[in-house]
Motif scaffolding. Structure first.
Motif, mmCIF file in Angstrom:
data_model
loop_
_atom_site.group_PDB
_atom_site.id
_atom_site.type_symbol
_atom_site.label_atom_id
_atom_site.label_comp_id
_atom_site.label_asym_id
_atom_site.label_seq_id
_atom_site.Cartn_x
_atom_site.Cartn_y
_atom_site.Cartn_z
ATOM 1 N N ILE A 1 17.561 83.357 20.126
ATOM 2 C CA ILE A 1 16.498 82.360 20.176
ATOM 3 C C ILE A 1 17.156 81.022 20.525
ATOM 4 O O ILE A 1 18.159 80.649 19.915
ATOM 5 C CB ILE A 1 15.772 82.245 18.816
ATOM 6 C CG1 ILE A 1 15.409 83.641 18.278
ATOM 7 C CG2 ILE A 1 14.557 81.352 18.936
ATOM 8 C CD1 ILE A 1 14.523 84.447 19.180
ATOM 9 N N PHE A 2 16.596 80.316 21.495
ATOM 10 C CA PHE A 2 17.178 79.044 21.909
ATOM 11 C C PHE A 2 16.459 77.892 21.202
ATOM 12 O O PHE A 2 15.314 77.563 21.531
ATOM 13 C CB PHE A 2 17.112 78.885 23.423
ATOM 14 C CG PHE A 2 18.067 79.779 24.153
ATOM 15 C CD1 PHE A 2 19.343 79.329 24.483
ATOM 16 C CD2 PHE A 2 17.721 81.090 24.457
ATOM 17 C CE1 PHE A 2 20.249 80.156 25.132
ATOM 18 C CE2 PHE A 2 18.622 81.928 25.108
ATOM 19 C CZ PHE A 2 19.894 81.462 25.446
ATOM 20 N N ILE A 3 17.126 77.338 20.177
ATOM 21 C CA ILE A 3 16.577 76.219 19.429
ATOM 22 C C ILE A 3 16.528 74.991 20.345
ATOM 23 O O ILE A 3 17.531 74.636 20.961
ATOM 24 C CB ILE A 3 17.433 75.914 18.188
ATOM 25 C CG1 ILE A 3 17.634 77.190 17.341
ATOM 26 C CG2 ILE A 3 16.796 74.809 17.358
ATOM 27 C CD1 ILE A 3 16.372 77.799 16.818
ATOM 28 N N TRP A 4 15.353 74.346 20.411
ATOM 29 C CA TRP A 4 15.133 73.204 21.309
ATOM 30 C C TRP A 4 15.455 73.577 22.757
ATOM 31 O O TRP A 4 15.739 72.711 23.585
ATOM 32 C CB TRP A 4 15.956 71.989 20.877
ATOM 33 C CG TRP A 4 15.599 71.504 19.512
ATOM 34 C CD1 TRP A 4 14.357 71.187 19.050
ATOM 35 C CD2 TRP A 4 16.499 71.279 18.435
ATOM 36 N NE1 TRP A 4 14.418 70.784 17.728
ATOM 37 C CE2 TRP A 4 15.738 70.826 17.335
ATOM 38 C CE3 TRP A 4 17.878 71.405 18.288
ATOM 39 C CZ2 TRP A 4 16.294 70.509 16.103
ATOM 40 C CZ3 TRP A 4 18.434 71.083 17.067
ATOM 41 C CH2 TRP A 4 17.656 70.648 15.990
ATOM 42 N N GLY A 5 15.429 74.877 23.042
ATOM 43 C CA GLY A 5 15.698 75.327 24.397
ATOM 44 C C GLY A 5 17.150 75.238 24.799
ATOM 45 O O GLY A 5 17.491 75.456 25.969
ATOM 46 N N ILE A 6 18.046 74.944 23.853
ATOM 47 C CA ILE A 6 19.465 74.709 24.194
ATOM 48 C C ILE A 6 20.417 75.572 23.359
ATOM 49 O O ILE A 6 21.285 76.247 23.889
ATOM 50 C CB ILE A 6 19.830 73.220 23.977
ATOM 51 C CG1 ILE A 6 18.925 72.326 24.826
ATOM 52 C CG2 ILE A 6 21.293 72.973 24.295
ATOM 53 C CD1 ILE A 6 19.102 70.861 24.554
ATOM 54 N N ILE A 7 20.229 75.548 22.023
ATOM 55 C CA ILE A 7 21.186 76.180 21.107
ATOM 56 C C ILE A 7 20.814 77.645 20.880
ATOM 57 O O ILE A 7 19.753 77.936 20.323
ATOM 58 C CB ILE A 7 21.216 75.441 19.758
ATOM 59 C CG1 ILE A 7 21.484 73.947 19.987
ATOM 60 C CG2 ILE A 7 22.264 76.051 18.835
ATOM 61 C CD1 ILE A 7 21.343 73.108 18.732
ATOM 62 N N PRO A 8 21.674 78.600 21.313
ATOM 63 C CA PRO A 8 21.357 80.019 21.120
ATOM 64 C C PRO A 8 21.694 80.478 19.695
ATOM 65 O O PRO A 8 22.808 80.265 19.213
ATOM 66 C CB PRO A 8 22.251 80.720 22.146
ATOM 67 C CG PRO A 8 23.433 79.807 22.284
ATOM 68 C CD PRO A 8 22.930 78.400 22.070
ATOM 69 N N VAL A 9 20.727 81.080 19.044
ATOM 70 C CA VAL A 9 20.920 81.595 17.690
ATOM 71 C C VAL A 9 20.269 82.971 17.600
ATOM 72 O O VAL A 9 19.135 83.145 18.055
ATOM 73 C CB VAL A 9 20.284 80.667 16.619
ATOM 74 C CG1 VAL A 9 20.493 81.239 15.225
ATOM 75 C CG2 VAL A 9 20.862 79.269 16.712
ATOM 76 N N GLU A 10 20.981 83.948 17.060
ATOM 77 C CA GLU A 10 20.386 85.264 16.882
ATOM 78 C C GLU A 10 19.237 85.175 15.887
ATOM 79 O O GLU A 10 19.274 84.383 14.934
ATOM 80 C CB GLU A 10 21.430 86.266 16.378
ATOM 81 C CG GLU A 10 22.451 86.629 17.440
ATOM 82 C CD GLU A 10 23.419 87.709 16.976
ATOM 83 O OE1 GLU A 10 23.295 88.144 15.800
ATOM 84 O OE2 GLU A 10 24.286 88.111 17.764
ATOM 85 N N ALA A 11 18.222 86.002 16.074
ATOM 86 C CA ALA A 11 17.010 85.937 15.250
ATOM 87 C C ALA A 11 17.326 86.078 13.762
ATOM 88 O O ALA A 11 16.744 85.378 12.923
ATOM 89 C CB ALA A 11 16.031 87.025 15.687
ATOM 90 N N ARG A 12 18.247 86.963 13.423
ATOM 91 C CA ARG A 12 18.566 87.178 12.007
ATOM 92 C C ARG A 12 19.183 85.930 11.383
ATOM 93 O O ARG A 12 18.893 85.594 10.223
ATOM 94 C CB ARG A 12 19.508 88.368 11.856
ATOM 95 C CG ARG A 12 20.786 88.264 12.694
ATOM 96 C CD ARG A 12 21.706 89.437 12.487
ATOM 97 N NE ARG A 12 22.876 89.351 13.356
ATOM 98 C CZ ARG A 12 23.958 90.109 13.189
ATOM 99 N NH1 ARG A 12 24.022 90.992 12.200
ATOM 100 N NH2 ARG A 12 24.983 89.974 14.017
ATOM 101 N N TRP A 13 20.027 85.225 12.148
ATOM 102 C CA TRP A 13 20.661 84.022 11.598
ATOM 103 C C TRP A 13 19.679 82.858 11.567
ATOM 104 O O TRP A 13 19.784 81.975 10.721
ATOM 105 C CB TRP A 13 21.902 83.664 12.416
ATOM 106 C CG TRP A 13 22.962 84.720 12.367
ATOM 107 C CD1 TRP A 13 23.524 85.387 13.413
ATOM 108 C CD2 TRP A 13 23.564 85.269 11.184
ATOM 109 N NE1 TRP A 13 24.445 86.309 12.975
ATOM 110 C CE2 TRP A 13 24.497 86.253 11.602
ATOM 111 C CE3 TRP A 13 23.418 85.029 9.821
ATOM 112 C CZ2 TRP A 13 25.258 86.996 10.710
ATOM 113 C CZ3 TRP A 13 24.187 85.767 8.922
ATOM 114 C CH2 TRP A 13 25.088 86.729 9.374
#
Length: 264
Positions: free
Chosen positions: A133-145
Motif C-alpha cells: 500500500i502506498f501511503i500518500w502515494g509515495i511510501i510503500p508499506v505491506e498491508a499487514r504492517w
C-alpha cells in the motif's frame, strides 16, 4: 467498483449532504455513549454521519480502494456482514469505553464510518498481507504492517487521551472496528462450508485410521493353519499384498474375506 461498495459510498455521501442540510438529523444519528440506552439506533446510524468533508472523503477513498477486492473475495453478503459488524462493534466499544476508562467523556459524540472501514482494511490485510500500500502515494508499506502500525497508533492515542491529552479521533472505535472484523473472520473460517467440509474429512480420515487399526488387529489373529487349503492360498495372496502395499490397497472383497475368517 463492486455493487455494495458503490452503494455504501453513495449512502455515506448522501447522508453527509443531508446531515449538513438538516443538522438535527445529524444530531439524532450521532452516537453519544451517555445516551446510548435511550437512543439505541445510534450504535448503527453513527457510521453514516461524518464530522466534515475531509472525514467523509478519507473514509470513502479507503473504502473505494480496499472494498471491491474484498467484496469479490468474500461475496457481497459476507462483505456486508464484515462491514456492519465492524461498525457495530466499534460503536459498542465507544459506549463501553467511558465506563472502563473514566478519562473518556461519555458525552462526546462519535461519528463516522471509520470503525467499519478499519474492519475492511483488516479483512484486506488478512487475505493479501504482503500487498504493498502506498501511503500518500509515495511510501510503500505491506498491508499487514499498515494494520499493525494503525493499531499501535490507536493504542498511543488512547494512552495519550487517558493521560489527559485532548484527542479529536475516536481511537477506541478504530480498534473496535479491527476487533469486529477479526471476530467475524475467525467465526467465518470455522463455520464456513469449506471449514465444515475440512473438519468432516479430517474426522472421517481419523475414523478410517481407527477402523483400519482395529481391522489389522483382528486379521492378525487369523490362524492360517486352520484355513482350508483353498482359503489358505487366497489368504497368502492377500497377506502378501497387505504387507507390500498397505491396507489401503485391499479391495472391499479382500477385506470382507479377512473379516470373515477373523470373526470365527
Amino acid at each position: 467498483m463492486t455493487p455494495w461498495v458503490a452503494r455504501l459510498i453513495y449512502a455515506n455521501v448522501a447522508m453527509f449532504i443531508l446531515s449538513m442540510a438538516v443538522p438535527l438529523l445529524g444530531a439524532a444519528f450521532t452516537l453519544v455513549p451517555a445516551y446510548a440506552l435511550y437512543r439505541p439506533w445510534t450504535v448503527g446510524t453513527y457510521m453514516f454521519i461524518h464530522g466534515g468533508l475531509v472525514h467523509v472523503l478519507f473514509n470513502m477513498l479507503v473504502l473505494f480502494f480496499f472494498g471491491p477486492r474484498l467484496e469479490d473475495r468474500l461475496g457481497s453478503r459476507n462483505f456486508l456482514w464484515l462491514y456492519f459488524l465492524s461498525g457495530l462493534v466499534a460503536g459498542a466499544v465507544s459506549v463501553i469505553t467511558p465506563y472502563l476508562l473514566p478519562a473518556f467523556s461519555p458525552r462526546v459524540g462519535v461519528v463516522g464510518a471509520s470503525g467499519a472501514i478499519y474492519g475492511v482494511m483488516l479483512g484486506f490485510a488478512r487475505y493479501w498481507p504482503r500487498d504493498r500500500i502506498f501511503i500518500w502515494g509515495i511510501i510503500p508499506v505491506e498491508a499487514r504492517w499498515m494494520v499493525a502500525g494503525m493499531t499501535l497508533y490507536a493504542l498511543y492515542g488512547i494512552a495519550m487521551e487517558a493521560g489527559g491529552a485532548a484527542q479529536s479521533i475516536a481511537h477506541h472505535a478504530h480498534l473496535g472496528g479491527f476487533l469486529g472484523a477479526f471476530l467475524y473472520l475467525k467465526w467465518r473460517e470455522t463455520n464456513s462450508a469449506a471449514a465444515k467440509f475440512k473438519a468432516s474429512a479430517e474426522g472421517a480420515r481419523r475414523k478410517g485410521w481407527r477402523q483400519d487399526r482395529e481391522a489389522l488387529e483382528r486379521w492378525a489373529k487369523i490362524d492360517r493353519e486352520e484355513l482350508h487349503e483353498v482359503n489358505r492360498e487366497a489368504y497368502d495372496r492377500i497377506a502378501t499384498k497387505l504387507e507390500a502395499e498397505g491396507i489401503g490397497s485391499l479391495s472391499d472383497r479382500e477385506r470382507a474375506f479377512l473379516d470373515r475368517f477373523s470373526t470365527r
